[in-house]
Design a protein around this motif. Structure first.
Motif, short mmCIF file in Angstrom:
data_model
loop_
_atom_site.label_atom_id
_atom_site.label_comp_id
_atom_site.label_asym_id
_atom_site.label_seq_id
_atom_site.Cartn_x
_atom_site.Cartn_y
_atom_site.Cartn_z
N ALA A 113 0.82 -1.21 0.00
CA ALA A 113 0.00 0.00 0.00
C ALA A 113 0.86 1.26 0.00
CB ALA A 113 -0.93 0.00 1.21
N ASN A 114 2.04 1.16 0.59
CA ASN A 114 2.96 2.29 0.61
C ASN A 114 3.58 2.55 -0.76
OD1 ASN A 114 6.24 2.64 0.98
ND2 ASN A 114 5.07 4.14 2.16
N LEU A 115 3.80 1.50 -1.55
CA LEU A 115 4.51 1.63 -2.82
C LEU A 115 3.61 2.03 -3.99
CD1 LEU A 115 6.95 -1.42 -2.60
CD2 LEU A 115 7.53 1.00 -2.44
N ILE A 116 2.33 1.67 -3.93
CA ILE A 116 1.44 1.96 -5.06
C ILE A 116 1.38 3.46 -5.38
CG2 ILE A 116 -0.95 1.92 -5.84
CD1 ILE A 116 -1.22 -0.82 -4.49
N PRO A 117 1.18 4.36 -4.41
CA PRO A 117 1.16 5.79 -4.75
C PRO A 117 2.48 6.27 -5.34
CG PRO A 117 0.18 5.42 -2.59
CD PRO A 117 0.82 4.13 -2.98
N THR A 118 3.61 5.70 -4.89
CA THR A 118 4.90 6.08 -5.45
C THR A 118 4.97 5.73 -6.93
OG1 THR A 118 6.04 5.78 -3.33
CG2 THR A 118 7.40 5.72 -5.32
N MET A 119 4.54 4.52 -7.28
CA MET A 119 4.58 4.11 -8.68
C MET A 119 3.64 4.95 -9.54
SD MET A 119 5.12 -0.02 -8.64
CE MET A 119 3.59 -0.38 -7.79
N GLN A 143 1.40 -8.67 -3.85
CA GLN A 143 0.52 -7.94 -2.94
C GLN A 143 0.06 -6.62 -3.56
OE1 GLN A 143 -0.30 -9.17 0.52
NE2 GLN A 143 -1.95 -7.83 -0.19
N ILE A 144 0.94 -5.97 -4.32
CA ILE A 144 0.57 -4.75 -5.03
C ILE A 144 -0.55 -5.02 -6.03
CG2 ILE A 144 1.38 -3.14 -6.81
CD1 ILE A 144 4.06 -3.02 -5.33
N LEU A 145 -0.42 -6.11 -6.77
CA LEU A 145 -1.45 -6.46 -7.75
C LEU A 145 -2.78 -6.75 -7.05
CD1 LEU A 145 0.66 -8.73 -10.13
CD2 LEU A 145 -0.18 -6.42 -10.61
N ARG A 146 -2.69 -7.43 -5.91
CA ARG A 146 -3.93 -7.74 -5.18
C ARG A 146 -4.57 -6.46 -4.65
NH1 ARG A 146 -4.75 -12.27 -0.36
NH2 ARG A 146 -7.03 -12.17 -0.36
N HIS A 147 -3.78 -5.60 -4.03
CA HIS A 147 -4.33 -4.34 -3.53
C HIS A 147 -4.97 -3.53 -4.65
CE1 HIS A 147 -3.29 -4.78 0.52
NE2 HIS A 147 -2.21 -4.03 0.62
N SER A 148 -4.31 -3.48 -5.80
CA SER A 148 -4.78 -2.62 -6.88
C SER A 148 -6.09 -3.11 -7.48
CB SER A 148 -3.72 -2.49 -7.97
OG SER A 148 -3.49 -3.73 -8.61
N THR A 149 -6.43 -4.39 -7.25
CA THR A 149 -7.71 -4.91 -7.75
C THR A 149 -8.80 -4.93 -6.70
OG1 THR A 149 -7.05 -7.19 -7.26
CG2 THR A 149 -6.57 -6.37 -9.47
N GLU A 150 -8.41 -5.01 -5.42
CA GLU A 150 -9.41 -5.21 -4.36
C GLU A 150 -9.71 -3.96 -3.54
OE1 GLU A 150 -8.14 -8.48 -1.96
OE2 GLU A 150 -8.66 -9.98 -3.47
N MET A 151 -8.77 -3.05 -3.44
CA MET A 151 -9.00 -1.86 -2.63
C MET A 151 -9.94 -0.89 -3.36
SD MET A 151 -7.50 -2.20 0.24
CE MET A 151 -6.15 -2.99 1.10
N ALA A 152 -10.71 -0.14 -2.60
CA ALA A 152 -11.66 0.82 -3.18
C ALA A 152 -10.94 2.10 -3.58
CB ALA A 152 -12.78 1.11 -2.19
N PRO A 154 -9.99 3.61 -7.18
CA PRO A 154 -10.02 3.48 -8.65
C PRO A 154 -8.68 3.75 -9.31
CG PRO A 154 -11.96 4.66 -7.86
CD PRO A 154 -11.04 4.50 -6.68
N GLU A 155 -7.93 4.71 -8.77
CA GLU A 155 -6.63 5.04 -9.37
C GLU A 155 -5.66 3.87 -9.27
OE1 GLU A 155 -4.19 8.05 -11.27
OE2 GLU A 155 -6.32 7.81 -10.91
N TRP A 156 -5.75 3.11 -8.21
CA TRP A 156 -4.84 1.98 -8.01
C TRP A 156 -5.05 0.88 -9.05
CZ3 TRP A 156 -3.98 0.61 -2.13
CH2 TRP A 156 -3.51 1.76 -1.47
N GLN A 157 -6.26 0.79 -9.60
CA GLN A 157 -6.56 -0.28 -10.54
C GLN A 157 -5.69 -0.22 -11.79
OE1 GLN A 157 -10.77 -0.19 -11.37
NE2 GLN A 157 -11.33 -0.36 -9.20
N LYS A 158 -5.11 0.94 -12.07
CA LYS A 158 -4.25 1.09 -13.25
C LYS A 158 -3.07 0.11 -13.19
CE LYS A 158 -5.14 6.03 -13.98
NZ LYS A 158 -4.49 7.38 -14.02
N ILE A 159 -2.57 -0.16 -11.99
CA ILE A 159 -1.39 -1.01 -11.86
C ILE A 159 -1.69 -2.42 -12.37
CG2 ILE A 159 0.31 -2.00 -10.29
CD1 ILE A 159 0.60 0.99 -10.58
N ALA A 160 -2.75 -3.03 -11.87
CA ALA A 160 -3.09 -4.39 -12.30
C ALA A 160 -3.54 -4.42 -13.76
CB ALA A 160 -4.17 -4.98 -11.40
#
Length: 368
Positions: A113-119, A143-152, A154-160
């Motif tokens: 969760a800490n690294l996704i905003p950095t990327m 874990q990044i891929l899982r967070h990006s698909t499951e967390m609410a 929307p911006e994180w979904q770009k990673i997966a």
């Protein structure tokens, strides 16, 4: 001495020193370093390739051979050999013990969760993405891929959604015996980061199950490589990640053993090593997938050809001459196919057929 450098020993193994498992003060921050912007040949950048280090590593020394005095390493070679990629190296605190890291580190879900905003800040997710991970880095990426698909978020979904493939280098999908040693030896005082690697950890099993069940849906291709040599830890020789743990268990992914130990597997000394050839081929395969997908989309969106189509026109031109008539993305596809032919990944007949297929689809010429 960089954090993941090791000392030789008379037994012919490698020694994991306390310094090798440490995180210096300058590494206690998160960043994403652009190794190469790519496109040095004038070609458009199609894919971001993100390298993610493991326990006790960082964005530089993890990937450099121990004896190398050059600031460049195989990350630079990949950018030179494949102009259509941009290469990045992620850095995050990954100390193994409390003696060598501030505090106790982060648990795996927290670190992801800490690294996704950095990327996202550096634009990862705006293009297609390939991850190349060493050891713990592979667990972080899952874990990044899982967070990006499951967390609410929307911006994180770009990673997966942008991820084409993941290449794992000695990643302990079911844990590491070395992490178990760190947990058992009180003097080591393992951090939350190193405890995430403990063999048979329930969270790792759940994360592995999630990855296996979702990579096909996410259309992520997986490659996995295992160490075959042992390193010395304290008074014993040990395989840090055995072949069973290094296997992600993904359908279609065949585990490949590399003639290297846990540290050297991510430090190829030349382009002629198994690690470099394997990862380069994997990246090129993802580029081919991307080109195939784009051709399919263009084909679906293309209007039906007119009945007055002159079938003698487009077909009679030489592929090299017809590149000037093509959109830039199709020119790039032809160049990628030619590059694969130059590397002997395709034979001349396959190269010709693939090129003609692209041209025929573009001009609406079918096999009649």
């Amino acid at each position: 001495m960089p954090p993941d450098r090791l000392n030789r020993n008379d037994a012919g193994g490698r020694r994991l020193s306390r310094q090798a498992l440490s995180t210096p003060a300058q590494d206690l921050k998160t960043s994403l370093r652009k190794v190469s912007a790519g496109s040095h040949g004038g070609d458009p950048i199609l894919v971001d390739v993100v390298f993610v280090h493991g326990l006790g590593g960082n964005d530089v020394s993890t990937w450099q051979p121990d004896e190398s005095e050059s600031p460049e390493c195989w990350l630079n070679w990949l950018a030179e050999d494949i102009p259509s990629i941009a290469v990045w190296s992620l850095k995050y605190p990954a100390g193994a013990t409390k003696w060598t890291a501030e505090g106790e580190g982060m648990a795996l879900p927290d670190r992801a969760a800490n690294l996704i905003p950095t990327m996202l800040y550096y634009g990862i997710g705006s293009r297609k993405t390939i991850f190349v991970c060493h050891s713990l880095g592979g667990l972080v990426v899952k874990q990044i891929l899982r967070h990006s698909t499951e967390m609410a978020q929307p911006e994180w979904q770009k990673i997966a959604e942008s991820t084409l493939g993941v290449a794992f280098l000695a990643t302990p999908h079911s844990g590491s015996s070395l992490a178990s040693i760190l947990k058992a030896v009180r003097l080591s005082r393992a951090t939350k980061t190193s405890l995430a690697l403990t063999a048979h950890c329930p969270h790792l099993k759940e994360l592995g199950d999630w990855y296996r069940q979702n990579v096909k849906r996410l259309e992520i291709e997986t490659a996995a490589y295992a160490e075959s040599r042992r390193v010395r830890y304290r008074f014993r020789l040990a395989t840090v990640v055995n072949a069973t743990s290094a296997n992600p268990g993904v359908e279609g992914c065949i585990l490949t053993s590399i003639d290297a130990d846990h540290i050297d597997i991510c430090k190829p000394a030349s382009r002629e090593t198994d690690t470099y050839r394997g990862v380069e081929t994997f990246i090129r395969r993802q580029l081919t997938r991307l080109c195939d997908d784009e051709i399919s989309l263009n084909e679906a969106a293309k209007p039906a050809p007119e009945s007055t189509l002159d079938t003698q026109g487009p077909q009679t031109l030489d592929p090299q001459e017809r590149q000037t008539l093509l959109p830039a993305e199709l020119v790039q596809q032809i160049r990628e196919i030619q590059a694969m032919g130059d590397m002997k990944l395709l034979d001349p007949f396959e190269v010709k057929e693939l090129k003609m297929g692209i041209l025929n689809r573009h001009y609406g010429v079918g096999d009649e």
